[in-house]
Design an enzyme around this catalytic site. Structure first.
Site, PDB file in Angstrom:
ATOM      1  N   GLU A 125       0.855  -1.190   0.000  1.00  0.00           N
ATOM      2  CA  GLU A 125       0.000   0.000   0.000  1.00  0.00           C
ATOM      3  C   GLU A 125       0.896   1.246   0.000  1.00  0.00           C
ATOM      4  O   GLU A 125       1.836   1.331   0.791  1.00  0.00           O
ATOM      5  CB  GLU A 125      -0.910   0.027   1.229  1.00  0.00           C
ATOM      6  CG  GLU A 125      -1.935   1.153   1.150  1.00  0.00           C
ATOM      7  CD  GLU A 125      -2.913   1.163   2.323  1.00  0.00           C
ATOM      8  OE1 GLU A 125      -3.747   2.077   2.368  1.00  0.00           O
ATOM      9  OE2 GLU A 125      -2.847   0.272   3.186  1.00  0.00           O
ATOM     10  N   GLY A 265       3.259   2.490  10.417  1.00  0.00           N
ATOM     11  CA  GLY A 265       3.088   1.821  11.688  1.00  0.00           C
ATOM     12  C   GLY A 265       2.816   0.347  11.508  1.00  0.00           C
ATOM     13  O   GLY A 265       3.376  -0.499  12.197  1.00  0.00           O
ATOM     14  N   MET A 267       0.492  -2.615   8.534  1.00  0.00           N
ATOM     15  CA  MET A 267      -0.238  -2.793   7.279  1.00  0.00           C
ATOM     16  C   MET A 267      -1.172  -3.985   7.390  1.00  0.00           C
ATOM     17  O   MET A 267      -0.776  -5.044   7.848  1.00  0.00           O
ATOM     18  CB  MET A 267       0.755  -2.984   6.125  1.00  0.00           C
ATOM     19  CG  MET A 267       0.104  -3.247   4.782  1.00  0.00           C
ATOM     20  SD  MET A 267      -0.989  -1.892   4.316  1.00  0.00           S
ATOM     21  CE  MET A 267      -2.128  -2.754   3.243  1.00  0.00           C
ATOM     22  N   HIS A 301      -6.462  -1.666  15.261  1.00  0.00           N
ATOM     23  CA  HIS A 301      -6.709  -0.964  13.994  1.00  0.00           C
ATOM     24  C   HIS A 301      -6.505  -1.892  12.803  1.00  0.00           C
ATOM     25  O   HIS A 301      -7.371  -1.989  11.916  1.00  0.00           O
ATOM     26  CB  HIS A 301      -5.767   0.239  13.893  1.00  0.00           C
ATOM     27  CG  HIS A 301      -5.932   1.052  12.659  1.00  0.00           C
ATOM     28  ND1 HIS A 301      -6.707   2.178  12.600  1.00  0.00           N
ATOM     29  CD2 HIS A 301      -5.421   0.895  11.398  1.00  0.00           C
ATOM     30  CE1 HIS A 301      -6.671   2.684  11.378  1.00  0.00           C
ATOM     31  NE2 HIS A 301      -5.884   1.926  10.633  1.00  0.00           N
ATOM     32  N   GLU A 302      -5.370  -2.584  12.770  1.00  0.00           N
ATOM     33  CA  GLU A 302      -5.081  -3.425  11.607  1.00  0.00           C
ATOM     34  C   GLU A 302      -6.023  -4.631  11.544  1.00  0.00           C
ATOM     35  O   GLU A 302      -6.441  -5.038  10.467  1.00  0.00           O
ATOM     36  CB  GLU A 302      -3.627  -3.876  11.618  1.00  0.00           C
ATOM     37  CG  GLU A 302      -2.612  -2.750  11.677  1.00  0.00           C
ATOM     38  CD  GLU A 302      -2.812  -1.671  10.622  1.00  0.00           C
ATOM     39  OE1 GLU A 302      -3.300  -1.990   9.519  1.00  0.00           O
ATOM     40  OE2 GLU A 302      -2.477  -0.508  10.894  1.00  0.00           O
ATOM     41  N   HIS A 305      -9.371  -3.603  10.151  1.00  0.00           N
ATOM     42  CA  HIS A 305      -9.335  -3.443   8.696  1.00  0.00           C
ATOM     43  C   HIS A 305      -9.780  -4.717   7.965  1.00  0.00           C
ATOM     44  O   HIS A 305     -10.146  -4.646   6.791  1.00  0.00           O
ATOM     45  CB  HIS A 305      -7.909  -3.100   8.242  1.00  0.00           C
ATOM     46  CG  HIS A 305      -7.643  -1.637   8.091  1.00  0.00           C
ATOM     47  ND1 HIS A 305      -8.498  -0.776   7.448  1.00  0.00           N
ATOM     48  CD2 HIS A 305      -6.581  -0.878   8.488  1.00  0.00           C
ATOM     49  CE1 HIS A 305      -7.992   0.441   7.450  1.00  0.00           C
ATOM     50  NE2 HIS A 305      -6.823   0.413   8.080  1.00  0.00           N
ATOM     51  N   GLU A 324      -9.718   4.213   6.262  1.00  0.00           N
ATOM     52  CA  GLU A 324      -8.848   4.673   7.338  1.00  0.00           C
ATOM     53  C   GLU A 324      -9.598   5.486   8.397  1.00  0.00           C
ATOM     54  O   GLU A 324      -9.417   5.272   9.590  1.00  0.00           O
ATOM     55  CB  GLU A 324      -7.674   5.469   6.778  1.00  0.00           C
ATOM     56  CG  GLU A 324      -6.726   4.649   5.909  1.00  0.00           C
ATOM     57  CD  GLU A 324      -6.096   3.467   6.642  1.00  0.00           C
ATOM     58  OE1 GLU A 324      -6.207   3.379   7.882  1.00  0.00           O
ATOM     59  OE2 GLU A 324      -5.489   2.622   5.958  1.00  0.00           O
TER      60      GLU A 324
END
Length: 897
Positions: A125, A265, A267, A301-302, A305, A324
């Site tokens: 990304e 940070g 992916m 967070h990841e 996703h 995001e």
């Protein structure tokens, strides 16, 4: 596209569907550091919903073409060029096999396939996949992937990719292979592979539906003892997403891999998340409370996703906030729920909200006021890597939060459910998310679209009036942008829909019940007013006395509130507001007002004084045992020098620094006994625990120590800090003690600080993340005319442990000096800017993404005093003349425009 490609502007309005679609991809890798061979077999067909194209145009960078086959036969009509590969004479549907080579050990950009510490990693990304193989490298081309990895078994015993492991075994000549299949279609930016000498902590869990799942956290062998917290965070994330949103882990296994060389940070590659070690590795001796909290947040967070970004992805990069902003909101809610549990009024939840908003206002509001200002959904870009911004992430999360404010948790969940029902497996837009929220809750949100398309930070000015005879209190709210940046002026389309939470406080400090004109009865003590016009008036009835308004409670919208509070009003709110966010906000406003007044006096070389009322307000907070230690630490922390400078008509960092240091010394002196008492009362004996309660106690204790280090005679602080440093059983306390010693060194106590620095390095020289802290603390140290910090920073550039090619190390020293030490960076002689220009150009030749981040340190140059402006412009022009990458050129050209 090469790094030297022209700065072509890509516009959202020019989006067209891809001329071809790729249904499946079979990748074969023969991994070798100097020359990796990639065989890419794709099932391709023309897109019936796109305009016909004469040729198949594939994107590629830094690749060598070795051969092509069309439907199994050699195909000579293939032409490589600067942007990629043109494949001519293709039918309606076909199988295309391409063989190419790349050089991972030469890839210092850390985009695509690269080598770190002898292991292979990928980062795709936003546009890294085109550095691995020729492809339609865009997010709206989604395909199923089968990946075969082959490598020397002794050198690379672990071979990982997305999805499920379906086959593995040995090969001749000491090699082996592993084959992976991802059952879910994905865009190329979510591809990942890892190969190397790694070990894993594993955990088997059972999901709510009764299915067994394998979780793994892969690290280098020396780091295995630092993985437990990351694993626990992953487990908590999986449980939370099931309970809060009904979203389940959809793979048989989920893997996290930590790498020391990483631009970002982490992916969210499907099922194989690749993380910067900073957000995985932690134990009490090496990681602070902040590190533990950040790891929980980033792991969450990841993982989140997996649904908001992977199962439903973005159609094009202009929609980046679709995944995001939404996922930042989800990780913020996760962290708040983990800290507070079911207590919606918990101080721990408020502390998390304050921390998030503090970052937004210091960084994103500044971005809105500068040349890189853009809407949450940008209209154009030159380099997409430059648009992984605070606006897309943090303001984007606030836009998502407003849906929850408008509809409540249940309404927001209904909107999420409809979003996944409609779009699972698709690449969609921000409008698709908005429509799902609107339809699920039966509300027209056409006006809300402006939050995605207007740049700048809105301002809401407030006027109030009280009619004692009629017992009516009117609140008039007017929205606008004030003296907005050009980007804000250019994108304004009309008034926004702004959810504005308000409370009214009586003379006794208690909330008044609220009843709007026309309502039959009062309802609650906080109301959300929907502002939809340029100006609106709301009238509260049965108001028994002149109230004090508590405005924008819990920061219900990302706006600036303009209201003429007196200092006494702010002190009253700081003492009594039932909304913890606004209680903190009142203290920040009071401090900002005082500090800006002092900065103006400092700039004019006038004497500085601090009123007793200000000191008394701080004493009340410090000694109020009814307030949690975590909240008191936030309330007693002065606004940063960067934030204060941003509030000035002409930023004067030297004057701000002098004013802020004066206030810190005054508070240290006047409250010396109270700081010492707070220090003693908030010890955390026993084994280290990164719980919100224990972390809050340490935070207040260490803030007290930091204030004591500001005393003119810092002997007591040096004694206490030295004892704490020697006795610490955790990095939070040890680093805080070292920081206090470094502050005391500015008053002449150099020897203890140097001793502690040397000891710190010796203790942790094999712990890369801890040595990053060692570099960062020295870069942020207060300098003196005789010993400017820049001299130390330049000396540290030559330290054996410094490596410019490692992004973490570059950020720890160079970025810390340029971003976290404004008084020294903005030295009057311009030496900081000359250093900045040198380092931007040095990084540009190695890693343009990291260089572009550093380049943004001077984007607000026009807002400074004339003498500083001239020197900043000179440095920007030097970089503009020497930068080779489009990443850096876009930043400096926009700054100079």
């Amino acid at each position: 596209m090469s790094d030297n490609a022209s700065s072509t502007v890509i516009r959202r309005a020019d989006y067209t569907p891809p001329a071809f679609l790729i249904d499946s991809v079979a990748l074969e890798f023969d991994l070798a550091p100097a020359r990796t061979i990639v065989r890419n077999t794709m099932r391709v067909r023309r897109n019936p919903d796109a305009a016909p194209a004469p040729h198949l145009e594939l994107l590629g960078e830094a690749l060598e073409v070795l051969g092509a086959r069309l439907d199994g036969a050699p195909h000579g009509a293939v032409r490589a060029h600067e942007h990629g590969l043109t494949v001519e004479n293709v039918p309606e549907a076909f199988e295309l096999t391409l063989e190419s080579a790349c050089a991972p050990d030469q890839n210092t950009t850390l985009s695509g396939l690269y080598v770190s510490s002898g292991n292979f990693f990928t980062q795709c990304e936003a546009e890294g996949f085109r550095r691995i193989t020729y492809f339609l490298d865009r997010p709206d081309v989604m395909a199923s992937y089968t990946v075969t990895l082959r490598a020397d078994k002794a050198a690379y015993p672990v071979l990982l990719s997305n999805g499920n492991l379906v086959d593995s075994g040995d090969l001749p000549d000491g090699r082996h292979f592993a084959q992976w299949e991802d059952p879910f279609r994905k865009p190329s930016y979510l591809f990942a592979l890892v190969a190397g000498k790694l070990v894993a902590i594993e955990e088997q869990i059972t999901t709510g539906s009764g299915k067994e799942k394998l979780l793994q956290v892969w690290v280098e062998p020396a780091d295995l003892d630092k993985t437990r917290h990351a694993m626990d965070s992953l487990i908590h994330s999986i449980r939370w997403d099931e309970q809060r949103f009904g979203l389940k882990l959809d793979l048989d296994r989920f893997m996290i891999v930590a790498v020391g060389d990483f631009n970002m940070g982490a992916m969210e590659n499907k099922g194989l998340n690749i993380f910067n070690t900073k957000y995985v590795l932690a134990n009490p001796e090496t990681a602070t409370d902040t590190d533990f909290a950040n790891i929980e947040s980033v792991v969450g967070h990841e993982y989140f996703h997996n649904w908001t970004g992977n199962r439903v992805t973005c159609r094009d990069w202009f929609q980046l906030s679709l995944k995001e902003g939404l996922t930042v909101f989800r990780d913020q809610e996760f962290s708040a729920d983990m800290a507070a549990g079911d207590d919606v009024a918990s101080t721990a939840r408020a502390v998390k909200r304050i921390e998030d908003v503090r970052v937004l206002r210091q960084l994103q509001f500044a971005e809105d006021a500068g040349p890189m200002a853009h809407p949450v959904r940008p209209e154009s870009y030159v380099e997409i890597n430059n648009f992984y911004t605070m606006t897309v992430y943090e303001k984007g999360s606030e836009v998502v939060r407003m849906y929850q404010t408008l509809f409540g948790r249940d309404g927001f969940r209904k909107g999420m459910d409809l979003y996944f029902k409609r779009h699972d497996g698709q690449a969609v837009t921000c409008d698709d998310f908005r429509h799902a929220m609107a339809d699920a809750n039966g509300r027209d949100l056409a006006q809300f679209e402006r939050w995605y398309s207007q740049a700048g930070t809105p301002r809401v000015s407030v006027r109030t009036a009280y009619d004692a005879a009629a017992r009516r209190y009117t609140v008039t709210l007017a929205q606008g942008y004030g003296d907005a940046s050009p980007a804000a002026r250019e994108t304004q389309q009309g008034p926004l829909l702004i959810p504005f939470a308000i409370g009214l406080i009586g003379r006794d400090g208690r909330d008044l019940p609220l009843r709007l004109d026309g309502e039959a009865a009062a309802s609650g003590t906080t109301r959300v007013l929907d502002i939809t016009d340029t100006e609106q008036t709301f009238t509260f009835v049965d108001v028994p006395e002149q109230p004090l308004p508590s405005l924008l409670r819990n920061f219900s919208s990302p706006v600036i509130v303009e209201y003429d509070y007196s200092d006494d009003d702010l002190a009253f709110l700081l003492a009594h507001d039932s909304d913890p966010f606004n209680r903190w906000e009142a203290g920040q406003r009071l401090a900002t007002r005082a500090l800006l007044t002092l900065a103006a006096r400092a700039a004019a070389n006038e004497p500085l004084t601090l009123g007793e009322n200000f000191i008394a307000a701080f004493r009340r907070v410090l000694t109020d045992a009814n307030l949690s230690p975590a909240f008191r630490e936030l309330a007693l922390t002065l606004p940063s020098e960067t934030y204060l400078a941003d509030q000035m008509a002409e930023a004067d960092p030297a004057a701000v620094h002098r004013a802020r240091q004066f206030v810190r010394r005054q508070l240290a002196t006047a409250l010396r006994a109270d700081w010492l008492a707070a220090y003693e009362q908030h010890q955390t004996p026993g084994a280290y625990e990164p719980t919100p309660e224990a972390s809050g106690r340490r935070a207040l204790k260490n803030l007290a120590l930091a204030y004591l280090a500001e005393l003119d005679d810092p002997a007591d602080a040096v004694r206490v800090a030295s004892a704490q440093y020697d006795a610490s059983n955790n990095m939070t306390d040890r680093a805080a003690a070292l920081g206090a010693l470094l502050s005391a060194a500015a008053a002449g106590a150099n020897e203890p600080a140097e001793h502690a620095l040397d000891d710190f390095y010796r203790r942790f020289e094999k712990e890369a993340l801890v040595i990053d802290k060692w570099f960062a603390m020295q870069a942020a140290q207060r300098g003196t005319p005789a010993q400017p910090t820049l001299a130390k920073v330049r000396k540290l550039l030559a330290h054996p442990a410094f490596n410019l090619k490692n992004p973490n190390r570059a950020r720890s020293l160079i970025f810390s000096f340029c971003a976290a030490n404004p008084a020294q960076f903005h030295a009057a002689d311009g030496s900081g800017y000359a250093f900045w220009a040198e380092q931007v150009l040095a990084l540009d030749a190695i890693n343009p993404q990291v260089a572009a981040r550093l380049a943004r340190s001077l984007e607000l140059w026009r807002r400074f005093t004339p003498a500083l402006r001239d020197r900043m412009r000179d440095a920007l022009e030097q970089v503009a003349a020497g930068a080779k990458s489009r990443d850096v050129r876009e930043i400096v050209e926009k700054a100079l425009a």
